[in-house]
Design a protein around this motif. Structure first.
Motif, PDB file in Angstrom:
ATOM      1  N   TYR A 172      -3.438  20.457  74.443  1.00  0.00           N
ATOM      2  CA  TYR A 172      -4.544  20.584  75.404  1.00  0.00           C
ATOM      3  C   TYR A 172      -5.848  21.023  74.745  1.00  0.00           C
ATOM      4  N   ASP A 173      -5.781  21.495  73.505  1.00  0.00           N
ATOM      5  CA  ASP A 173      -6.985  21.890  72.762  1.00  0.00           C
ATOM      6  C   ASP A 173      -7.834  22.858  73.589  1.00  0.00           C
ATOM      7  N   LEU A 174      -7.206  23.933  74.057  1.00  0.00           N
ATOM      8  CA  LEU A 174      -7.860  24.865  74.970  1.00  0.00           C
ATOM      9  C   LEU A 174      -9.154  25.440  74.415  1.00  0.00           C
ATOM     10  N   ALA A 175      -9.193  25.735  73.129  1.00  0.00           N
ATOM     11  CA  ALA A 175     -10.354  26.423  72.562  1.00  0.00           C
ATOM     12  C   ALA A 175     -11.634  25.616  72.703  1.00  0.00           C
ATOM     13  N   ASN A 176     -11.529  24.293  72.783  1.00  0.00           N
ATOM     14  CA  ASN A 176     -12.723  23.454  72.846  1.00  0.00           C
ATOM     15  C   ASN A 176     -13.064  22.991  74.253  1.00  0.00           C
ATOM     16  N   MET A 177     -12.376  23.505  75.246  1.00  0.00           N
ATOM     17  CA  MET A 177     -12.708  23.145  76.616  1.00  0.00           C
ATOM     18  C   MET A 177     -14.005  23.839  77.045  1.00  0.00           C
ATOM     19  N   VAL A 178     -14.643  23.294  78.070  1.00  0.00           N
ATOM     20  CA  VAL A 178     -15.887  23.875  78.579  1.00  0.00           C
ATOM     21  C   VAL A 178     -15.660  24.280  80.035  1.00  0.00           C
ATOM     22  N   PRO A 179     -16.319  25.357  80.458  1.00  0.00           N
ATOM     23  CA  PRO A 179     -16.074  25.870  81.815  1.00  0.00           C
ATOM     24  C   PRO A 179     -16.719  25.003  82.892  1.00  0.00           C
ATOM     25  N   THR A 180     -16.098  24.980  84.050  1.00  0.00           N
ATOM     26  CA  THR A 180     -16.718  24.371  85.220  1.00  0.00           C
ATOM     27  C   THR A 180     -17.589  25.428  85.894  1.00  0.00           C
ATOM     28  N   ASP A 181     -18.268  25.044  86.943  1.00  0.00           N
ATOM     29  CA  ASP A 181     -19.116  26.001  87.656  1.00  0.00           C
ATOM     30  C   ASP A 181     -18.414  26.565  88.891  1.00  0.00           C
ATOM     31  N   SER A 182     -17.084  26.426  88.938  1.00  0.00           N
ATOM     32  CA  SER A 182     -16.361  26.853  90.129  1.00  0.00           C
ATOM     33  C   SER A 182     -15.567  28.131  89.926  1.00  0.00           C
ATOM     34  N   ASN A 183     -15.785  28.815  88.789  1.00  0.00           N
ATOM     35  CA  ASN A 183     -15.067  30.064  88.557  1.00  0.00           C
ATOM     36  C   ASN A 183     -15.471  31.100  89.584  1.00  0.00           C
ATOM     37  N   SER A 184     -14.506  31.822  90.122  1.00  0.00           N
ATOM     38  CA  SER A 184     -14.809  32.802  91.162  1.00  0.00           C
ATOM     39  C   SER A 184     -13.915  34.010  91.012  1.00  0.00           C
ATOM     40  N   MET A 185     -14.513  35.190  91.188  1.00  0.00           N
ATOM     41  CA  MET A 185     -13.751  36.438  91.218  1.00  0.00           C
ATOM     42  C   MET A 185     -14.029  37.161  92.530  1.00  0.00           C
ATOM     43  N   ASP A 186     -14.403  36.403  93.560  1.00  0.00           N
ATOM     44  CA  ASP A 186     -14.925  37.009  94.781  1.00  0.00           C
ATOM     45  C   ASP A 186     -13.930  37.077  95.934  1.00  0.00           C
ATOM     46  N   ASP A 187     -12.730  36.580  95.752  1.00  0.00           N
ATOM     47  CA  ASP A 187     -11.780  36.554  96.868  1.00  0.00           C
ATOM     48  C   ASP A 187     -11.077  37.894  96.976  1.00  0.00           C
ATOM     49  N   LEU A 188     -11.385  38.657  98.039  1.00  0.00           N
ATOM     50  CA  LEU A 188     -10.776  39.965  98.262  1.00  0.00           C
ATOM     51  C   LEU A 188      -9.680  39.830  99.308  1.00  0.00           C
ATOM     52  N   LEU A 189      -8.459  40.181  98.922  1.00  0.00           N
ATOM     53  CA  LEU A 189      -7.308  40.067  99.811  1.00  0.00           C
ATOM     54  C   LEU A 189      -6.829  41.455 100.218  1.00  0.00           C
ATOM     55  N   ALA A 190      -6.485  41.599 101.467  1.00  0.00           N
ATOM     56  CA  ALA A 190      -6.022  42.888 101.981  1.00  0.00           C
ATOM     57  C   ALA A 190      -4.517  43.034 101.774  1.00  0.00           C
ATOM     58  N   VAL A 191      -4.100  42.938 100.509  1.00  0.00           N
ATOM     59  CA  VAL A 191      -2.684  43.065 100.158  1.00  0.00           C
ATOM     60  C   VAL A 191      -2.567  43.779  98.820  1.00  0.00           C
ATOM     61  N   ASN A 192      -1.391  44.288  98.547  1.00  0.00           N
ATOM     62  CA  ASN A 192      -1.090  44.857  97.243  1.00  0.00           C
ATOM     63  C   ASN A 192      -1.012  43.729  96.217  1.00  0.00           C
ATOM     64  N   TRP A 193      -1.422  44.015  94.993  1.00  0.00           N
ATOM     65  CA  TRP A 193      -1.448  42.964  93.967  1.00  0.00           C
ATOM     66  C   TRP A 193      -0.081  42.352  93.719  1.00  0.00           C
ATOM     67  N   LYS A 194       0.969  43.154  93.884  1.00  0.00           N
ATOM     68  CA  LYS A 194       2.327  42.641  93.633  1.00  0.00           C
ATOM     69  C   LYS A 194       2.739  41.617  94.679  1.00  0.00           C
ATOM     70  N   SER A 195       2.172  41.716  95.876  1.00  0.00           N
ATOM     71  CA  SER A 195       2.493  40.725  96.906  1.00  0.00           C
ATOM     72  C   SER A 195       2.051  39.339  96.471  1.00  0.00           C
ATOM     73  N   VAL A 196       0.878  39.268  95.862  1.00  0.00           N
ATOM     74  CA  VAL A 196       0.380  37.984  95.369  1.00  0.00           C
ATOM     75  C   VAL A 196       1.238  37.497  94.208  1.00  0.00           C
ATOM     76  N   ARG A 197       1.507  38.389  93.271  1.00  0.00           N
ATOM     77  CA  ARG A 197       2.255  37.997  92.077  1.00  0.00           C
ATOM     78  C   ARG A 197       3.691  37.614  92.415  1.00  0.00           C
ATOM     79  N   ASP A 198       4.327  38.343  93.342  1.00  0.00           N
ATOM     80  CA  ASP A 198       5.703  38.021  93.723  1.00  0.00           C
ATOM     81  C   ASP A 198       5.804  36.597  94.263  1.00  0.00           C
TER      82      ASP A 198
END
Length: 299
Positions: A172-198
């Protein structure tokens, strides 16, 4: 391709007790023993490609900063001014010109973290500049992905943790990939982090919750359990296109990924790394996601 992973005969399938998903005391312990001492993903190198470009990352009461110096080297620091602990750079990402300047008292730092200047220097006692630079963080770049660690922990380097996937990831040659403009860290969920990971650690929910994905690869999907801090899930496309418009169109417009082995050109592959990072490899793109806990009941 599946890993030969043997589970212990006395493996406990009962899961965690309910209180583990809302206990603030346990959450604070997790911050200290998991999130501060395990590797945390910050960004791809090409999200901070130009001189002075930076990305910040907060978790478990800690603040990280990754910035590219004038020498082209990417470095990681605590995002804390050495004077009163203010954030050196306040935004999630951006570009500094010649220096990083604390917005509160005006202390300035070079892009390599060294102390550059102090406002009203004559009001301070004599100081050795080399002792008052930004505090560095342990940082590792693996296939172009940047990880930091706030405190030394028991786990080895990222490259060693994920080594069993090297051959599968390499095309996949990850190191040479370029980012899209859709990266987001804004989704706040009212759950414990383990609920998502489980939930995300298994594809058991795909049939019911993601009927489109089930039509795309449901018949050829399998999960492998966590082994030595990592997991792997693979969805090989079903032979039939199915009746869903979105699935048919996706498969019709999907480019032929000649750089991939034949069997991977029609697969979605996920790799997980404990405690909260997942890398997804698609024929046409690569994604990542992670749970960033805010409290015992917010992620």
């Amino acid at each position: 391709m599946t890993a030969d992973i043997a589970l212990p005969k006395d493996w406990d399938r009962s899961g965690l007790p309910g209180w583990a998903y809302f206990s603030q005391e346990l959450f604070e312990l997790e911050c200290e023993t998991l999130f501060k001492t395990h590797w945390q993903f910050v960004c791809h190198v090409n999200e901070a490609a130009e001189i002075g470009a930076y990305v910040t990352f907060d978790v478990a009461g800690e603040r990280a900063l990754v910035i590219r110096g004038h020498d082209g080297i990417l470095r990681g620091f605590h995002n804390l001014c050495r004077h009163r602990g203010s954030r050196i750079v306040p935004d999630a990402r951006g570009v500094c010109n010649k220096a990083m300047v604390c917005p509160y008292h005006g202390w300035a730092y070079n892009l390599d973290g060294g102390l550059r200047g102090i406002a009203n220097r004559d009001t301070f006692p004599p100081m050795q500049a080399e002792k008052w630079g930004l505090k560095p963080l342990e940082m590792e770049i693996w296939n172009g992905l940047v990880f930091i660690r706030f405190q030394a922990g028991p786990q080895p380097a990222v490259a060693e943790i994920l080594a069993r996937f090297d051959d599968e990831i390499a095309p996949y040659d990850l190191a040479n990939m370029v980012p899209t403009d859709s990266n987001s860290m804004d989704d706040l969920l009212a759950v414990n982090w383990k609920s998502v990971r489980d939930v995300d650690n298994e594809g058991y929910h795909v049939r019911q919750a993601h009927p489109g994905l089930h039509q795309l690869y449901g018949d050829g999907y399998f999960d492998e359990p966590y082994a030595n801090g990592t997991s792997r899930s693979v969805g090989t496309f079903n032979e039939a296109y199915g009746h869903r418009w979105s699935v048919r169109k996706y498969r019709e417009i999907l480019p032929e990924a000649d750089h991939l082995p034949l069997h991977q050109r029609r697969q979605w592959i996920y790799f997980g790394m404990f405690p909260n990072f997942v890398l997804g490899l698609y024929p046409d793109s690569v994604i990542y996601y992670q749970e960033v806990p805010q409290s015992a009941t917010q992620t």
